[in-house]
Design an enzyme around this catalytic site. Structure first.
Site, PDB file in Angstrom:
ATOM      1  N   ASP A 135     -29.924 -23.766 -31.157  1.00 19.16           N
ATOM      2  CA  ASP A 135     -29.235 -23.046 -32.236  1.00 19.16           C
ATOM      3  C   ASP A 135     -28.904 -24.004 -33.381  1.00 19.16           C
ATOM      4  O   ASP A 135     -29.065 -23.678 -34.559  1.00 19.16           O
ATOM      5  CB  ASP A 135     -27.954 -22.414 -31.685  1.00 19.16           C
ATOM      6  CG  ASP A 135     -28.223 -21.641 -30.410  1.00 19.16           C
ATOM      7  OD1 ASP A 135     -28.978 -20.673 -30.465  1.00 19.16           O
ATOM      8  OD2 ASP A 135     -27.700 -22.052 -29.338  1.00 19.16           O
TER       9      ASP A 135
ATOM     10  N   HIS B 117     -24.075 -19.550 -26.399  1.00 15.41           N
ATOM     11  CA  HIS B 117     -25.505 -19.440 -26.759  1.00 15.41           C
ATOM     12  C   HIS B 117     -25.900 -17.974 -26.596  1.00 15.41           C
ATOM     13  O   HIS B 117     -26.441 -17.565 -25.566  1.00 15.41           O
ATOM     14  CB  HIS B 117     -26.377 -20.331 -25.873  1.00 15.41           C
ATOM     15  CG  HIS B 117     -27.845 -20.055 -26.110  1.00 15.41           C
ATOM     16  ND1 HIS B 117     -28.474 -20.357 -27.288  1.00 15.41           N
ATOM     17  CD2 HIS B 117     -28.786 -19.471 -25.332  1.00 15.41           C
ATOM     18  CE1 HIS B 117     -29.746 -19.979 -27.223  1.00 15.41           C
ATOM     19  NE2 HIS B 117     -29.954 -19.425 -26.051  1.00 15.41           N
TER      20      HIS B 117
HETATM   21  P1  NAD Z   1     -40.040 -18.812 -17.289  1.00 17.04           P
HETATM   22  O1  NAD Z   1     -39.815 -17.474 -16.656  1.00 17.04           O
HETATM   23  O2  NAD Z   1     -41.337 -19.116 -17.950  1.00 17.04           O
HETATM   24  O3  NAD Z   1     -39.791 -19.943 -16.204  1.00 17.04           O
HETATM   25  C1  NAD Z   1     -38.683 -19.948 -15.357  1.00 17.04           C
HETATM   26  C2  NAD Z   1     -39.090 -20.665 -14.107  1.00 17.04           C
HETATM   27  O4  NAD Z   1     -37.941 -20.809 -13.291  1.00 17.04           O
HETATM   28  C3  NAD Z   1     -40.140 -19.923 -13.272  1.00 17.04           C
HETATM   29  O5  NAD Z   1     -41.241 -20.775 -13.012  1.00 17.04           O
HETATM   30  C4  NAD Z   1     -39.394 -19.560 -11.987  1.00 17.04           C
HETATM   31  O6  NAD Z   1     -40.227 -19.591 -10.848  1.00 17.04           O
HETATM   32  C5  NAD Z   1     -38.339 -20.670 -11.948  1.00 17.04           C
HETATM   33  N1  NAD Z   1     -37.174 -20.369 -11.107  1.00 17.04           N
HETATM   34  C6  NAD Z   1     -36.550 -19.179 -10.911  1.00 17.04           C
HETATM   35  N2  NAD Z   1     -35.558 -19.328 -10.015  1.00 17.04           N
HETATM   36  C7  NAD Z   1     -35.525 -20.625  -9.674  1.00 17.04           C
HETATM   37  C8  NAD Z   1     -34.726 -21.394  -8.781  1.00 17.04           C
HETATM   38  N3  NAD Z   1     -33.754 -20.823  -8.067  1.00 17.04           N
HETATM   39  N4  NAD Z   1     -34.975 -22.712  -8.680  1.00 17.04           N
HETATM   40  C9  NAD Z   1     -35.968 -23.289  -9.369  1.00 17.04           C
HETATM   41  N5  NAD Z   1     -36.783 -22.624 -10.215  1.00 17.04           N
HETATM   42  C10 NAD Z   1     -36.547 -21.304 -10.359  1.00 17.04           C
HETATM   43  O7  NAD Z   1     -38.814 -18.995 -18.288  1.00 17.04           O
HETATM   44  P2  NAD Z   1     -38.684 -20.033 -19.491  1.00 17.04           P
HETATM   45  O8  NAD Z   1     -39.276 -19.424 -20.717  1.00 17.04           O
HETATM   46  O9  NAD Z   1     -39.141 -21.374 -19.056  1.00 17.04           O
HETATM   47  O10 NAD Z   1     -37.102 -20.011 -19.718  1.00 17.04           O
HETATM   48  C11 NAD Z   1     -36.232 -20.490 -18.733  1.00 17.04           C
HETATM   49  C12 NAD Z   1     -34.801 -20.094 -19.084  1.00 17.04           C
HETATM   50  O11 NAD Z   1     -34.383 -20.733 -20.271  1.00 17.04           O
HETATM   51  C13 NAD Z   1     -34.584 -18.599 -19.313  1.00 17.04           C
HETATM   52  O12 NAD Z   1     -33.345 -18.239 -18.720  1.00 17.04           O
HETATM   53  C14 NAD Z   1     -34.467 -18.510 -20.814  1.00 17.04           C
HETATM   54  O13 NAD Z   1     -33.752 -17.362 -21.222  1.00 17.04           O
HETATM   55  C15 NAD Z   1     -33.730 -19.782 -21.106  1.00 17.04           C
HETATM   56  N6  NAD Z   1     -33.756 -20.258 -22.494  1.00 17.04           N
HETATM   57  C16 NAD Z   1     -32.617 -20.858 -22.959  1.00 17.04           C
HETATM   58  C17 NAD Z   1     -32.579 -21.364 -24.246  1.00 17.04           C
HETATM   59  C18 NAD Z   1     -31.343 -22.023 -24.803  1.00 17.04           C
HETATM   60  O14 NAD Z   1     -31.343 -22.331 -25.993  1.00 17.04           O
HETATM   61  N7  NAD Z   1     -30.296 -22.279 -24.037  1.00 17.04           N
HETATM   62  C19 NAD Z   1     -33.714 -21.266 -25.046  1.00 17.04           C
HETATM   63  C20 NAD Z   1     -34.861 -20.680 -24.537  1.00 17.04           C
HETATM   64  C21 NAD Z   1     -34.871 -20.175 -23.251  1.00 17.04           C
HETATM   65  C1  LMR Z   2     -33.492 -18.398 -27.344  1.00 16.91           C
HETATM   66  O1  LMR Z   2     -32.456 -18.601 -27.973  1.00 16.91           O
HETATM   67  O2  LMR Z   2     -34.615 -18.497 -27.866  1.00 16.91           O
HETATM   68  C2  LMR Z   2     -33.419 -18.078 -25.869  1.00 16.91           C
HETATM   69  O3  LMR Z   2     -32.115 -18.132 -25.416  1.00 16.91           O
HETATM   70  C3  LMR Z   2     -34.113 -16.843 -25.520  1.00 16.91           C
HETATM   71  C4  LMR Z   2     -33.352 -15.584 -25.861  1.00 16.91           C
HETATM   72  O4  LMR Z   2     -33.270 -14.697 -24.991  1.00 16.91           O
HETATM   73  O5  LMR Z   2     -32.836 -15.490 -26.980  1.00 16.91           O
END
Ligand code: NAD
Ligand code: LMR
Length: 329
Positions: A160, A188
């Site tokens: 962000d 977030h």
């Molecule tokens: P994704 O679905 O591509 O990958 C998630 C992975 O986590 C999968 O491979 C899944 O098998 C694994 N997983 C699920 N449960 C698990 C566990 N108990 N232990 C270990 N691994 C496990 O998702 P992504 O695009 O890589 O995003 C991951 C997370 O990050 C999501 O929750 C997404 O919303 C979040 N995200 C946060 C931000 C932020 O700014 N904070 C930004 C983008 C995405």
């Molecule tokens: C983001 O900020 O890109 C991630 O947290 C994904 C979402 O659900 O907004």
């Protein structure tokens, strides 16, 4: 190379953020070019094979700083000896799921991971939670790791922060490097508050340089707060490379320190500063030095900012109440 390798555990290693993140860690961008790393990847059993595939590619990168890769489907093993824990894997929200369902599903992930960190992490462990809802997932993990100092649990609002810096630089026609002291407050989520009233651009106050309060209120703030949804709409998947980039920035700055005359945004346990209830994991302006962060104190918060900070903090309190009711904290 003089230093012993740093153990970096990445959960959700086979996911899309994992794929964008691991190669950058291996190349030294997480901790610095003097620091060898050992990767410990945690996945659910069904995704271990995919993680093994990524490990083959990491090997093929012949990264001089990468001194080993281990893959686990057991949290206790994955977090044994961990110095830097990147909690990326989470249960995404699917159709028909309410927020409470999501919090409950993630409780099933972050509670055992908190316990595993408590049981086996190194004394200097630093934890960054990326998986959403990041702030509350960090709170869940932290509350199951009573032997680890609470301030080691952080949540990612750096994406962000970076988004806000880029939007402001674009508006003013300046380089991103000219934007300093921008702050993300709160959660977030779409309630977050990107604050440019203390930000500086080329040494001048950023809000004054913009000179248009309606752009700040009606364009900038919603654009940054809803950028995640904009990305999902455009690419059909949530942000991945930019999220990985922000995770790199968050940990690099935590470990190596922020630049003089600037600060960054991190989701951290509140000490009560700026009226944010103690213990909530909320985003603040922080400076870092010698592996520790400090909240920037003494900023004037006007009514416009107060209202927005309070709204996001209220949402965090509600999330905390919800996970309390579920017995997760
Ligand atoms: P994704 O679905 O591509 O990958 C998630 C992975 O986590 C999968 O491979 C899944 O098998 C694994 N997983 C699920 N449960 C698990 C566990 N108990 N232990 C270990 N691994 C496990 O998702 P992504 O695009 O890589 O995003 C991951 C997370 O990050 C999501 O929750 C997404 O919303 C979040 N995200 C946060 C931000 C932020 O700014 N904070 C930004 C983008 C995405
Ligand atoms: C983001 O900020 O890109 C991630 O947290 C994904 C979402 O659900 O907004």
């Amino acid at each position: 190379m003089t230093q012993a390798p740093v153990n970096v555990t990445v959960t959700g290693a086979a996911g899309q953020i994992g794929y964008a993140l691991l190669f950058r860690i291996a190349s030294g961008q997480l901790l610095g070019q003097d620091t060898p790393v050992k990767l410990r990847l945690l996945e659910i059993p069904q995704a271990v094979k995919a993680a093994e595939g990524t490990a083959l590619e990491l090997e093929d990168g012949a990264f001089p700083l990468l001194s080993g890769i281990d893959i686990f489907d057991d949290a206790k093993q994955a977090f044994a000896g961990v110095n830097v824990a990147l909690l990326v894997g989470a249960r995404p929200r699917t159709k028909g799921m309410e927020r409470g369902d999501l919090l409950e599903a993630n409780g099933g992930i972050f509670k055992p991971q908190g316990e595993a960190i408590n049981a086996g992490a190194a004394d200097d462990v630093k934890v960054l939670v990326v998986g959403n809802p990041a702030n509350t997932n960090a709170l869940i993990a932290q509350s199951h790791a009573p032997d680890v100092p609470a301030d080691r649990f952080t949540a990612m609002t750096r994406l962000d922060h970076n988004r806000a810096v880029a939007q402001l630089a674009k508006k003013l026609g300046v380089a991103v490097a000219d934007v300093k002291k921008l702050t993300i407050w709160g959660n977030h989520s779409a309630t977050q508050y990107p604050d440019i009233f203390h930000a500086e651009v080329g040494g001048k106050n950023a809000a004054e340089a913009v000179g248009d309060q309606s752009w700040i209120a009606d364009e900038f703030i919603p654009r940054v707060a809803k950028r995640g949804a904009e990305i999902i709409e455009a690419r059909g998947a949530s942000s991945a490379a930019s999220a990985a980039n922000a995770a790199i920035d968050h940990v690099y700055d935590w470990v190596n320190g922020t630049a003089e005359g600037d600060w960054v945004s991190m989701g951290i346990p509140s000490d009560g500063s700026y009226g944010v209830p103690e213990g909530l994991i909320s985003s603040f302006p922080v400076t870092t030095k010698d592996g520790k962060y400090e909240i920037v104190q003494g900023l004037d918060i006007d009514a416009f900012s107060r209202e927005r900070i309070d709204a996001s903090v209220r949402e965090l309190s509600e999330e905390r109440d919800a996970v309390k009711q579920l017995g997760l904290v």
